[in-house]
Design a protein around this motif. Structure first.
Motif, PDB file in Angstrom:
ATOM      1  N   ALA A 193       0.831  -1.233  -0.033  1.00 54.36           N
ATOM      2  CA  ALA A 193       0.016   0.088  -0.052  1.00 54.36           C
ATOM      3  C   ALA A 193       0.735   1.220   0.065  1.00 54.36           C
ATOM      4  N   PHE A 194       2.016   1.215   0.508  1.00 61.92           N
ATOM      5  CA  PHE A 194       2.764   2.643   0.811  1.00 61.92           C
ATOM      6  C   PHE A 194       3.926   2.575  -0.170  1.00 61.92           C
ATOM      7  N   VAL A 195       4.469   1.249  -0.844  1.00 63.34           N
ATOM      8  CA  VAL A 195       5.487   1.492  -1.758  1.00 63.34           C
ATOM      9  C   VAL A 195       5.352   2.520  -2.918  1.00 63.34           C
ATOM     10  N   GLY A 196       3.882   2.171  -3.447  1.00 66.48           N
ATOM     11  CA  GLY A 196       3.460   2.961  -4.832  1.00 66.48           C
ATOM     12  C   GLY A 196       3.217   4.357  -4.038  1.00 66.48           C
ATOM     13  N   GLY A 197       2.813   4.628  -2.568  1.00 71.56           N
ATOM     14  CA  GLY A 197       2.832   5.990  -2.155  1.00 71.56           C
ATOM     15  C   GLY A 197       1.532   6.510  -2.632  1.00 71.56           C
ATOM     16  N   PRO A 198       1.603   7.649  -2.798  1.00 65.62           N
ATOM     17  CA  PRO A 198       0.610   8.638  -3.101  1.00 65.62           C
ATOM     18  C   PRO A 198       0.017   8.660  -4.589  1.00 65.62           C
TER      19      PRO A 198
ATOM     20  N   ALA B 176       3.752  -1.013  -6.570  1.00 65.50           N
ATOM     21  CA  ALA B 176       3.151  -1.675  -5.300  1.00 65.50           C
ATOM     22  C   ALA B 176       2.477  -2.912  -5.390  1.00 65.50           C
ATOM     23  N   PHE B 177       1.778  -3.290  -6.537  1.00 66.38           N
ATOM     24  CA  PHE B 177       1.543  -4.629  -6.640  1.00 66.38           C
ATOM     25  C   PHE B 177       2.578  -5.568  -6.529  1.00 66.38           C
ATOM     26  N   CYS B 178       3.700  -4.979  -7.274  1.00 61.56           N
ATOM     27  CA  CYS B 178       4.671  -6.167  -7.144  1.00 61.56           C
ATOM     28  C   CYS B 178       5.267  -6.520  -5.958  1.00 61.56           C
ATOM     29  N   ALA B 179       5.249  -5.291  -4.946  1.00 64.24           N
ATOM     30  CA  ALA B 179       5.914  -5.472  -3.701  1.00 64.24           C
ATOM     31  C   ALA B 179       5.042  -6.302  -2.853  1.00 64.24           C
ATOM     32  N   ALA B 180       3.727  -6.030  -2.831  1.00 62.76           N
ATOM     33  CA  ALA B 180       2.942  -6.850  -2.277  1.00 62.76           C
ATOM     34  C   ALA B 180       3.046  -8.318  -2.659  1.00 62.76           C
ATOM     35  N   LEU B 181       2.892  -8.463  -3.845  1.00 62.29           N
ATOM     36  CA  LEU B 181       3.445 -10.150  -4.311  1.00 62.29           C
ATOM     37  C   LEU B 181       4.591 -10.612  -3.911  1.00 62.29           C
ATOM     38  N   LEU B 182       5.459  -9.863  -3.892  1.00 55.30           N
ATOM     39  CA  LEU B 182       6.686 -10.478  -2.992  1.00 55.30           C
ATOM     40  C   LEU B 182       6.739 -10.605  -1.650  1.00 55.30           C
ATOM     41  N   ASN B 183       5.950  -9.780  -1.005  1.00 55.41           N
ATOM     42  CA  ASN B 183       5.954  -9.951   0.691  1.00 55.41           C
ATOM     43  C   ASN B 183       5.105 -11.173   0.526  1.00 55.41           C
ATOM     44  N   GLU B 184       4.096 -11.245  -0.150  1.00 56.53           N
ATOM     45  CA  GLU B 184       3.271 -12.740   0.067  1.00 56.53           C
ATOM     46  C   GLU B 184       4.141 -13.894  -0.241  1.00 56.53           C
ATOM     47  N   ALA B 185       4.974 -13.837  -1.165  1.00 55.28           N
ATOM     48  CA  ALA B 185       5.612 -14.991  -1.516  1.00 55.28           C
ATOM     49  C   ALA B 185       6.542 -15.227  -0.329  1.00 55.28           C
ATOM     50  N   ARG B 186       7.042 -14.163   0.106  1.00 57.30           N
ATOM     51  CA  ARG B 186       7.823 -14.473   1.315  1.00 57.30           C
ATOM     52  C   ARG B 186       7.491 -15.076   2.438  1.00 57.30           C
ATOM     53  N   THR B 187       6.097 -14.613   2.876  1.00 54.21           N
ATOM     54  CA  THR B 187       5.508 -15.352   3.961  1.00 54.21           C
ATOM     55  C   THR B 187       5.169 -16.871   3.599  1.00 54.21           C
ATOM     56  N   VAL B 188       4.848 -17.199   2.335  1.00 51.33           N
ATOM     57  CA  VAL B 188       4.513 -18.440   2.159  1.00 51.33           C
ATOM     58  C   VAL B 188       5.892 -19.348   2.075  1.00 51.33           C
ATOM     59  N   LEU B 189       6.988 -18.830   1.625  1.00 52.86           N
ATOM     60  CA  LEU B 189       8.321 -19.316   1.872  1.00 52.86           C
ATOM     61  C   LEU B 189       8.650 -19.702   3.316  1.00 52.86           C
ATOM     62  N   GLU B 190       8.542 -18.510   4.226  1.00 51.01           N
ATOM     63  CA  GLU B 190       8.694 -18.751   5.713  1.00 51.01           C
ATOM     64  C   GLU B 190       7.783 -19.990   6.281  1.00 51.01           C
TER      65      GLU B 190
ATOM     66  N   ARG C  93      -5.389  -9.954  -9.573  1.00 54.63           N
ATOM     67  CA  ARG C  93      -5.947 -11.409  -9.374  1.00 54.63           C
ATOM     68  C   ARG C  93      -4.983 -12.447  -8.621  1.00 54.63           C
ATOM     69  N   LEU C  94      -3.669 -12.409  -8.873  1.00 52.26           N
ATOM     70  CA  LEU C  94      -2.973 -13.059  -8.239  1.00 52.26           C
ATOM     71  C   LEU C  94      -2.987 -12.724  -6.666  1.00 52.26           C
ATOM     72  N   LEU C  95      -2.945 -11.382  -6.396  1.00 54.06           N
ATOM     73  CA  LEU C  95      -2.930 -10.756  -4.890  1.00 54.06           C
ATOM     74  C   LEU C  95      -4.167 -11.339  -4.349  1.00 54.06           C
ATOM     75  N   GLY C  96      -5.018 -11.759  -4.956  1.00 53.50           N
ATOM     76  CA  GLY C  96      -6.537 -12.076  -4.508  1.00 53.50           C
ATOM     77  C   GLY C  96      -7.467 -11.006  -4.174  1.00 53.50           C
ATOM     78  N   LEU C  97      -7.154  -9.769  -4.974  1.00 52.25           N
ATOM     79  CA  LEU C  97      -7.922  -8.745  -5.122  1.00 52.25           C
ATOM     80  C   LEU C  97      -9.238  -8.694  -5.729  1.00 52.25           C
ATOM     81  N   LEU C  98      -9.110  -9.497  -6.842  1.00 50.55           N
ATOM     82  CA  LEU C  98     -10.193  -9.467  -7.719  1.00 50.55           C
ATOM     83  C   LEU C  98     -10.798 -11.028  -7.732  1.00 50.55           C
ATOM     84  N   THR C  99     -10.522 -11.684  -6.751  1.00 53.39           N
ATOM     85  CA  THR C  99     -11.144 -13.144  -6.878  1.00 53.39           C
ATOM     86  C   THR C  99     -12.216 -13.321  -5.694  1.00 53.39           C
ATOM     87  N   PRO C 100     -12.981 -14.347  -5.628  1.00 53.13           N
ATOM     88  CA  PRO C 100     -14.028 -14.607  -4.737  1.00 53.13           C
ATOM     89  C   PRO C 100     -13.250 -14.558  -3.431  1.00 53.13           C
TER      90      PRO C 100
END
Length: 314
Positions: free
Chosen positions: A71-76, A84-98, A164-171
């Protein structure tokens, strides 16, 4: 970390048809070693914590970091939404890997890339994901020229695919996922329209999209970590106590300020009756544009300075 989202974005813009595969390989290469070290440090820092407690810490930190970076990498500036979406995807991926690391699996193993694609809903099983990744690797090895050039007009399509990968546009949940095709289509369409509306309003008030994105990332990351916990541990991810999503209160306050500043300046222009060639609308337009850009720039510079000071601290 700051340069990674932009680097991933360049790769997917050059080859938008393989966005999931680019993400999986990129995340494994850049997030895998960091996830491995993070799991080691977590166990050293909390030697008495049980498996469930460690998973809860990883999930909570993953949600917090995804909200903060996404939400904040893209800033205002809404033009930076793909970053910002790329940053969120990478952080989600890191959480899964952890989470995989907590299960005793090597976060740097190529097998994790296939598992990541399965958990993000790209492929139904690991065998299909591995086959796709092998084909992607072979195709990439043969094509060394055209993939390096970003393709014109790819930004919007890539942005929607990342959403869609982030889950923002999925059920949102299992009930929606099991609903009929018409209901799923209506749900996705409503989410696309809401995202478009937030972006449109954000052109006037550049911080107004932050609460929406913070809450959306919070929910989406929670759904992903639930799937990862079921995949690796056969049980749902530990739940945080009920409360406000991380970062939501701060981003909501910034959004209110972002709306108030242009509104106040517009009111001042109208009350004072400032005109350009007997017309008010040019002055009102300039007030909206300058106040919005100024507010966003001030916030972005302030956050950048804080991040630099934090990075310089021992």
């Amino acid at each position: 970390m700051a340069a990674l989202p932009a680097s991933l974005l360049r790769a997917v813009l050059a080859d938008p048809g393989h966005l999931p595969e680019h993400l999986a390989r990129f995340a494994l290469r850049h997030m895998g070693p960091a996830a491995d070290r993070s799991v080691t440090r977590l166990r050293e820092r909390y030697p008495d914590a049980g498996p469930a407690e460690l998973r809860a810490l990883v999930v909570a930190r993953g949600r917090r970091n995804t909200v903060a970076e996404g939400a904040f990498v893209g800033g205002p500036f809404l033009l930076l939404i793909p970053v910002a979406f790329c940053a969120a995807l990478l952080n989600e991926a890191r959480t899964v890997l952890e989470l995989a690391g907590l299960d005793g699996r090597d976060p740097t193993s190529p097998e994790r890339a296939a598992e990541l694609l399965v958990l993000m809903g790209v492929y139904p099983d690991a065998d299909g994901a591995r086959t796709a990744l092998d084909a992607f690797d072979a195709d990439t090895a043969e094509d060394t020229g055209s993939r390096l050039r970003p393709r014109p007009g790819a930004v919007w399509g890539v942005t929607l695919r990342m959403a869609r990968l982030l889950g923002l546009l999925t059920p949102s949940d299992a009930r929606d996922a099991g609903a009929g095709r018409a209901r799923r289509l209506a749900t996705t369409t409503a989410k696309v329209l809401l995202l478009a509306a937030v972006i449109a309003v954000g052109t006037v008030a550049p911080l107004v999209w932050l609460p929406y994105m913070a809450l959306s990332y919070h929910w989406a990351t929670g759904r992903l970590t639930d799937r990862a916990a079921l995949y690796y541990f056969r049980e749902p991810a530990p739940r945080r106590p009920a409360g406000t999503a991380p970062g939501l209160t701060a981003s909501s306050g910034r959004a209110v300020v972002s709306l108030l500043v242009p509104a106040v300046l517009t009111a001042v222009v109208l009350v004072l009756g400032w005109r350009v060639e007997h017309a008010r609308w040019p002055v009102v337009t300039m007030a909206l544009v300058l106040s919005s850009a100024g507010t966003g720039l001030w916030w972005w510079l302030r956050r950048r300075d804080r991040r630099r000071r934090a990075a310089d601290e021992p």
